[in-house]
Write a protein that holds these residues in place. Sequence first.
Motif, PDB file in Angstrom:
ATOM      1  N   GLN A 139       0.833  -1.210   0.000  1.00 45.87           N
ATOM      2  CA  GLN A 139       0.000   0.000   0.000  1.00 45.87           C
ATOM      3  C   GLN A 139       0.863   1.253   0.000  1.00 45.87           C
ATOM      4  OE1 GLN A 139      -3.689   0.165   2.146  1.00 45.87           O
ATOM      5  NE2 GLN A 139      -3.496  -1.932   2.842  1.00 45.87           N
ATOM      6  N   VAL A 140       1.938   1.227   0.782  1.00 49.55           N
ATOM      7  CA  VAL A 140       2.816   2.402   0.803  1.00 49.55           C
ATOM      8  C   VAL A 140       3.566   2.493  -0.521  1.00 49.55           C
ATOM      9  CG1 VAL A 140       4.690   3.563   2.010  1.00 49.55           C
ATOM     10  CG2 VAL A 140       3.006   2.257   3.302  1.00 49.55           C
ATOM     11  N   GLU A 164       2.599   1.675  -3.413  1.00 47.47           N
ATOM     12  CA  GLU A 164       1.735   2.228  -4.461  1.00 47.47           C
ATOM     13  C   GLU A 164       1.893   3.736  -4.566  1.00 47.47           C
ATOM     14  OE1 GLU A 164      -2.305  -0.344  -5.229  1.00 47.47           O
ATOM     15  OE2 GLU A 164      -2.320   1.196  -3.711  1.00 47.47           O
ATOM     16  N   MET A 194       2.140   7.307   3.535  1.00 46.82           N
ATOM     17  CA  MET A 194       1.628   7.336   2.162  1.00 46.82           C
ATOM     18  C   MET A 194       1.386   8.770   1.717  1.00 46.82           C
ATOM     19  SD  MET A 194      -0.864   4.035   1.913  1.00 46.82           S
ATOM     20  CE  MET A 194      -2.220   4.848   2.664  1.00 46.82           C
TER      21      MET A 194
END
Lengths: 331, 661
Positions: free
Chosen positions: B122-123, B125, B168
């Motif tokens: 997720q990070v 991305e 993020m």
Amino acid sequence: MLILVAKRLTAVVLILLALTAVLFALEQTSTSDPIKTMLGPGASQALVAQKRAELGLDDPIAAQYARYVTDLVHGDLGTSYRTRRAVSADIATFLPATLELALFGLVTAVLLAVAFAVATTLRWPGAGAFRLLLMVGASAPAFLLAIGGIVVFYRELGWLPATGRTDFVDAPTGPTGLLTVDALVHGRPAVLGDALQHLLLPGLAIAVGPAVSIGRVLRSSLVTTLRTDYTRTARAKGLREVEVMRKHVLRNSIGPALSMTGLQVGLMFAGVLVVELIFAWPGLGQYTAQSIPVDDFPAIAGVMLLLGVAYVLINTVVDLLQAAADPRIEA
Amino acid sequence: MRAPLAPPTTALVAEVVDLHVGFTRNGRQVEAVRGLDLQVRAGEVLGLVGESGSGKSVLSLALLGLLPEASQPRTRGVVRVAGIDMLTASPQVRRQVRRDTLGAVFQDPMTSLNPTMRIGRQVAEAAGSGAEALRLLRAVGIPDPERRLGSFPHELSGGLRQRVMIAMAVAGHPALVVADEPTTALDVTVQAQVLALVRRLRDDIGCSVLLITHDLGVAAQVADRVAVMYAGRLAEVGPTAAVLQAPSHPYTVGLMKSRLSLTTDRHRPVQALRGGAPDPADVPPGCGYAPRCPLAMDPCSQTVPDPLPVGTSAHLRACLAEPSRVQDLALTAAPVTAATAVPAQRVDAGWAARVGGIEKTFRVKAGRGRKATLSALRRVSLDVREGESVAIVGESGSGKSTLLRVLAGLEQHERGEVELGRGGRPQMVFQDAGASLTPWLTVGELLDERLRTEGLPRQERRTRALAALAKVGLPEAVYGARASELSGGQRQRVALARATVVPPEVLLCDEPTSALDVSLAATVLNLVQQLRRELGMAVVFVTHDLSVARIVADRIAVMYLGRIVELGDAEEVIRSPKHPYTKALLAAVPDFGVAPPALKGEPASPLSPPTGCAFHPRCPLAVPDCAQPSLDVGLERLRVGADLLLDADSRRVACIRPKEL
């Protein structure tokens, strides 16, 4: 995950054991006498007694059940009273046709469901008409759809065949028994096309109902997932909409639809058996339909057991797929 | 007349010009933002303060170009980020701006991360590569970041998840980070850590931060400038010190006064803004605040005031009233009346409820098919005297709500005793009033249900129900309404009426104000106090907020990981906290002034409480003895040798180092 698999497999064994017990109990309480079915009504007392002893029907119930289960484990489903062949051999003959139809129906149902869910969620043009068509189809029972399909596409339009699996008398019969696959193996595209034409009407008849059920569940979980905070987070990262759908939305929406697919497979079996009769499909439905009027219990029990095993296994696979899709699911 | 632009010397990373945003909700036209001008300068932290419905979150979505299409937004004006108008640009261009220029942190870290994707992915991305993701996780202070890359969100605590969100948000060096209530869902000690992190990242990276919050105290801690929004418009904007020291809009004054602090006068009712926020579907033509404003004049209801400079050009306010009148408003306080002072607790009072040596565990799933035991309460004892108010304070996982549920008889405990006084079963008021009222029953039916157990005739029941509604300040018309037709504040009043229509001896309140806006929370607190006085009930009030506890309670019990670590007179505990955890909690309460020192570490998991004193891993006073597994530290009077350290007889502290406290 391994623990989860082990737990589920244990559950499968227990459920199947319960199923055999039910089948055995049904057989015991059945009013039909297998000896009479086998020997005919005019058989002498001595012959009946001899046959009973031969089949072990005078043994204690527990011993009979133990023998039943042991035989099952060894693949022995008994001998059909009607065909006088091993039920397992009968099933091996008729299963491929049913399997091909059921798989075709399942794949069609899932494809229709995904198209239905995505089209209505993202408001694609034509989604409303597509939805209406599916809903109308799903509100009719499979046999009615089948008959309607035959009337329209066979009798009136003449586009599709109405009976059997193929028009070729020399269609390949091996190695899988699935006509479409065998046609590919033998390199005969004409047979493949013909087999698909034969599959289309019965396949759609059993697929439309499950497609709407699965599609509605998938649609509502897509709508919910699109509204989640993490979908907003994914968009805030600047991901492309395709990436948002593929990496974040679809995977998180699939769980309930998977459950529903597993449940619908059971209903689909019932649908297949009926639809086979209408389309003169040479599968287990025909076999069962012919076994029931003559009280051919081993044959009926064999098919029931097979469907039970398939249903339980499919739902176990669904459970495991869900666990694989969502790390929060634990045993 | 438009507001003057910021001085041209300062570069702007985002600029909002005359922004209007409307939605269609349930077929009604809702005006969420009604003509807003705002600039975010390079490198600044801009605190945007407003209550729910002020339009602050809509503004954040407009900046991100993510206004919800399902609500059919209608927009006017300009929202310029990196030279792009986020209202009119194509979806592709807006996406590129989000990718290159913007970062976002949302309120609830529990729901803002994809539950089925590993943290590292997720990070990555947002960061572009796994290596950069690792660097970012390290930069936001996540312990053992290599291992965390492979974790799923549900394996992390709330504080860690919010750090992941921040990682993020700052990936790819954004020019502007939009943080929408980033600490509201966090515990107070974790909130202090996250605010410190936001400030440090700004200093390191040089990005601007738009910090959206409902709490003026949070904004005061980290913001360079503060903007106050009301009903979709700017009320006031200026340097933080100027706005806090010389608020120039009556709404800002009202917000500051209704905000509870550790020094709020306990003997007056909490000052609440009168009335409620305007219905965004039906905003008055003039100043949105006029109906609630103590300084409102005739023109206020007709003329929409534009933000104009007060004194320096950096401080703008949108108000027609003279600045001096606003200043005067800030200085006046509500009068003390004899009736509102909370009666001193009777010394000879018997007890209304007592629990002794309560232990409560839950069996929970611990992953990989194993079960674990969560110790929610570990030998908790507490007496509640007749008519007394006790606040139970603690962070999530402290067991405070479980204790309340054990008292209410909603939860079975394994060991220990619960004794109730003569009054029978206590009544309970919950945090989410909307969800605790059966949606298909009318308020009258809900109240009637309670009264029926008393065996009263129908007419009598109706009279009693109407009287109970009147007591909580609701009109008779509410009798026939259902929960969905009421506002949040009204629902909490109905919940209170339901709990007190047959007066219980003990009223149990589980965070009844934490879901409410500042001004509404104040009115509910006042109401609880008033009901307690009029009905002579004892109150047990669970809250995570020490300033709330101080207002409502005679005594405070501070809980940490299933134990009471400090118990004493409310005023005394706040004025001179003894236990290191109480001290840390107090220090973390956001207030106007310097950022508090953040307590190290996160609250430990009740699944595996640390040995000995459970607080020792975070405790500044900890010595090796504190971790002894055989140590069983209970509440004791503070004494060194034979001498009592505190005069107050009531104070008890669970610590083995009383001399150092």
